[in-house]
Design an enzyme around this catalytic site. Structure first.
Site, PDB file in Angstrom:
ATOM      1  N   HIS A  14     -29.397 -20.262 -46.739  1.00 12.27           N
ATOM      2  CA  HIS A  14     -29.358 -18.941 -46.078  1.00 12.27           C
ATOM      3  C   HIS A  14     -27.951 -18.711 -45.539  1.00 12.27           C
ATOM      4  CE1 HIS A  14     -31.396 -15.818 -43.296  1.00 12.27           C
ATOM      5  NE2 HIS A  14     -30.081 -15.662 -43.172  1.00 12.27           N
ATOM      6  N   HIS A  16     -24.662 -15.539 -45.037  1.00 13.95           N
ATOM      7  CA  HIS A  16     -24.096 -14.193 -45.208  1.00 13.95           C
ATOM      8  C   HIS A  16     -22.625 -14.350 -45.571  1.00 13.95           C
ATOM      9  CE1 HIS A  16     -27.630 -12.298 -43.320  1.00 13.95           C
ATOM     10  NE2 HIS A  16     -27.666 -13.438 -42.642  1.00 13.95           N
ATOM     11  N   LYS A  98     -35.495 -10.806 -50.228  1.00 10.86           N
ATOM     12  CA  LYS A  98     -35.472 -10.929 -48.778  1.00 10.86           C
ATOM     13  C   LYS A  98     -36.199  -9.767 -48.130  1.00 10.86           C
ATOM     14  CE  LYS A  98     -34.147 -12.425 -44.717  1.00 10.86           C
ATOM     15  NZ  LYS A  98     -32.833 -12.660 -44.151  1.00 10.86           N
ATOM     16  N   HIS A 135     -37.253 -12.490 -42.833  1.00 12.03           N
ATOM     17  CA  HIS A 135     -36.742 -12.397 -41.459  1.00 12.03           C
ATOM     18  C   HIS A 135     -37.958 -12.149 -40.583  1.00 12.03           C
ATOM     19  CE1 HIS A 135     -33.605 -11.560 -38.371  1.00 12.03           C
ATOM     20  NE2 HIS A 135     -34.686 -11.065 -37.786  1.00 12.03           N
ATOM     21  N   HIS A 173     -34.662 -19.095 -40.592  1.00  8.80           N
ATOM     22  CA  HIS A 173     -34.097 -19.383 -39.261  1.00  8.80           C
ATOM     23  C   HIS A 173     -35.148 -19.414 -38.152  1.00  8.80           C
ATOM     24  CE1 HIS A 173     -34.115 -15.027 -39.471  1.00  8.80           C
ATOM     25  NE2 HIS A 173     -32.962 -14.946 -40.104  1.00  8.80           N
ATOM     26  N   ASP A 246     -27.468 -19.607 -41.837  1.00 16.51           N
ATOM     27  CA  ASP A 246     -27.406 -18.232 -41.336  1.00 16.51           C
ATOM     28  C   ASP A 246     -26.026 -17.919 -40.771  1.00 16.51           C
ATOM     29  OD1 ASP A 246     -28.290 -15.648 -40.881  1.00 16.51           O
ATOM     30  OD2 ASP A 246     -29.177 -16.106 -38.943  1.00 16.51           O
TER      31      ASP A 246
HETATM   32  C1  NCD Z   1     -27.253 -11.526 -39.544  1.00 13.50           C
HETATM   33  C2  NCD Z   1     -26.081 -10.658 -39.994  1.00 13.50           C
HETATM   34  O1  NCD Z   1     -25.160 -10.429 -39.204  1.00 13.50           O
HETATM   35  O2  NCD Z   1     -26.069 -10.217 -41.153  1.00 13.50           O
HETATM   36  N1  NCD Z   1     -27.180 -11.687 -38.126  1.00 13.50           N
HETATM   37  C3  NCD Z   1     -27.747 -12.675 -37.401  1.00 13.50           C
HETATM   38  O3  NCD Z   1     -27.694 -12.615 -36.178  1.00 13.50           O
HETATM   39  N2  NCD Z   1     -28.330 -13.694 -37.977  1.00 13.50           N
HETATM   40  C4  NCD Z   1     -28.526 -10.927 -40.012  1.00 13.50           C
HETATM   41  C5  NCD Z   1     -29.701 -11.847 -39.855  1.00 13.50           C
HETATM   42  O4  NCD Z   1     -29.816 -12.857 -40.550  1.00 13.50           O
HETATM   43  O5  NCD Z   1     -30.555 -11.572 -38.994  1.00 13.50           O
HETATM   44 ZN    ZN Z   2     -29.364 -14.253 -41.845  1.00 12.23          ZN
END
Ligand code: NCD
Ligand code: ZN
Length: 339
Positions: A14, A16, A98, A135, A173, A246
């Protein structure tokens, strides 16, 4: 005392990676440590088509080493076409889709407003063996933010698993004792990812001496009893729990703001952060399972063949990495990734 550990190369289930200049800045940190990563689709606009996912994958590969394999995900909306999901899956573009409840987190405005809208998608995913990443927070403003994960289990996730008993689901998460218990007691097709920050932080971290925007993420950190439950799950050896950082970078100005964004940038020292926890828990022998085996097994992908080595050595985490504030900024970790 063990001074070095060598384990099968881990994957990040996971992450971003963002896009554009941010992608170029952050993706190499993930690619340095992990063989593969499940890349979240919450770009603006979100990754809802096979073509968009292919193009995004190409942009990621332009910023990373050849050995790194991004695993792409589809962003589910009320309008997602099951045929598009199946096509992307059969063409090996998408390994998962997702579910963002609309409004739950960053770039989730186009997410799912009502779970019944995606029933045809879930039926199709169950049939073709496509993983659903969730999520797990309700968006009901009447629910206290610290309860939104636990309420999601009752209102959404338990009914969803009852309706789709073969669907592979990753509860992303997890942050609460309720989530850990639910996954532990659930069927084999239910698993969960655990972040490094939810192993280290409880909700006091958000208010330590003042408001701490760099400790803010979603789901928000919970009470200490929940952190301890998540820790026990991570180090306990169950194949249902695996590594998902995450890592969610935002520009410093977007974090240090009157309305700061949710997301913790932990990619630069993620393995060191996790290893520190496993060491503190006397569970270094279980680190490989959590980091390198359980996720691949759940996704039905081969385990990696090469290895990484971590040395017991002081690692001073800088205050700034690529213009961003990393998790553990200014702290010292007990392990260092070799090479
Ligand atoms: C994530 C993001 O910024 O894209 N932020 C976070 O706090 N984890 C989105 C997410 O996974 O909830
Ligand atoms: Zn995330």
């Amino acid at each position: 005392m063990v001074s070095t550990i060598t384990i099968r190369r881990p994957d990040d289930w996971h992450v971003h990676l963002r896009d554009g200049a941010m992608l170029a800045a952050v993706a190499p940190f993930t690619a340095r440590q992990f063989a593969r990563a499940i890349v979240m689709p919450n770009l603006d606009p979100p990754v809802t088509t096979v073509t968009a996912a292919q193009q995004y994958r190409t942009r990621i590969l332009e910023t990373t080493a050849d050995s790194f394999q991004p695993l792409m995900t589809a962003y589910l909306t009320d309008a997602t076409d099951p045929d598009e999901l199946e096509r992307g899956h059969s063409e090996e573009v998408w390994v998962a889709a997702k579910l963002y409840p609309a409004g739950a987190t960053t770039n989730s405005a186009s997410g799912v407003t009502d779970i019944t809208r995606i029933r045809p998608c879930l039926e199709r995913m169950q049939r073709i063996g496509m993983v659903l990443c969730v999520h797990g927070e309700v968006t009901d403003a009447a629910v206290d933010i610290f309860d939104r994960e636990a309420v999601f289990i009752e209102r959404i996730l338990a009914p969803l698993l009852a309706d789709f008993p073969e669907l592979k689901v990753v509860f992303e998460h997890v942050t609460t004792r309720q989530a850990v218990d639910f996954v532990t007691d659930g069927p084999a097709n239910l698993a969960a990812t655990i972040t490094p920050h939810h192993l280290h932080l409880n909700r006091n971290a958000l208010f330590a001496g003042g408001l701490r925007p760099h400790a803010y993420c979603l789901p928000v950190a919970k009470r200490e009893e929940h952190r301890l439950a998540v820790r026990r799950a991570a180090v306990g050896g169950s194949a249902k729990f695996f590594l998902g950082t995450d890592s969610a970078p935002h520009p410093r100005s977007a974090k240090e703001s009157a309305c700061g964004c949710a997301g913790i940038f932990n990619a630069p020292f993620a393995l060191e952060s996790y290893a520190t926890v496993f060491d503190e828990e006397g569970a270094l022998d279980r680190f490989e399972g959590f980091a390198s085996d359980h996720g691949a097994d759940f996704y039905g992908l081969p385990r990696n063949r090469d290895t990484i080595t971590l040395d017991r050595a002081a690692l001073a985490v800088p205050e700034d990495v690529a213009g961003l504030v990393p998790f553990h900024a200014g702290q010292t970790l007990g392990w260092r990734l070799a090479g």
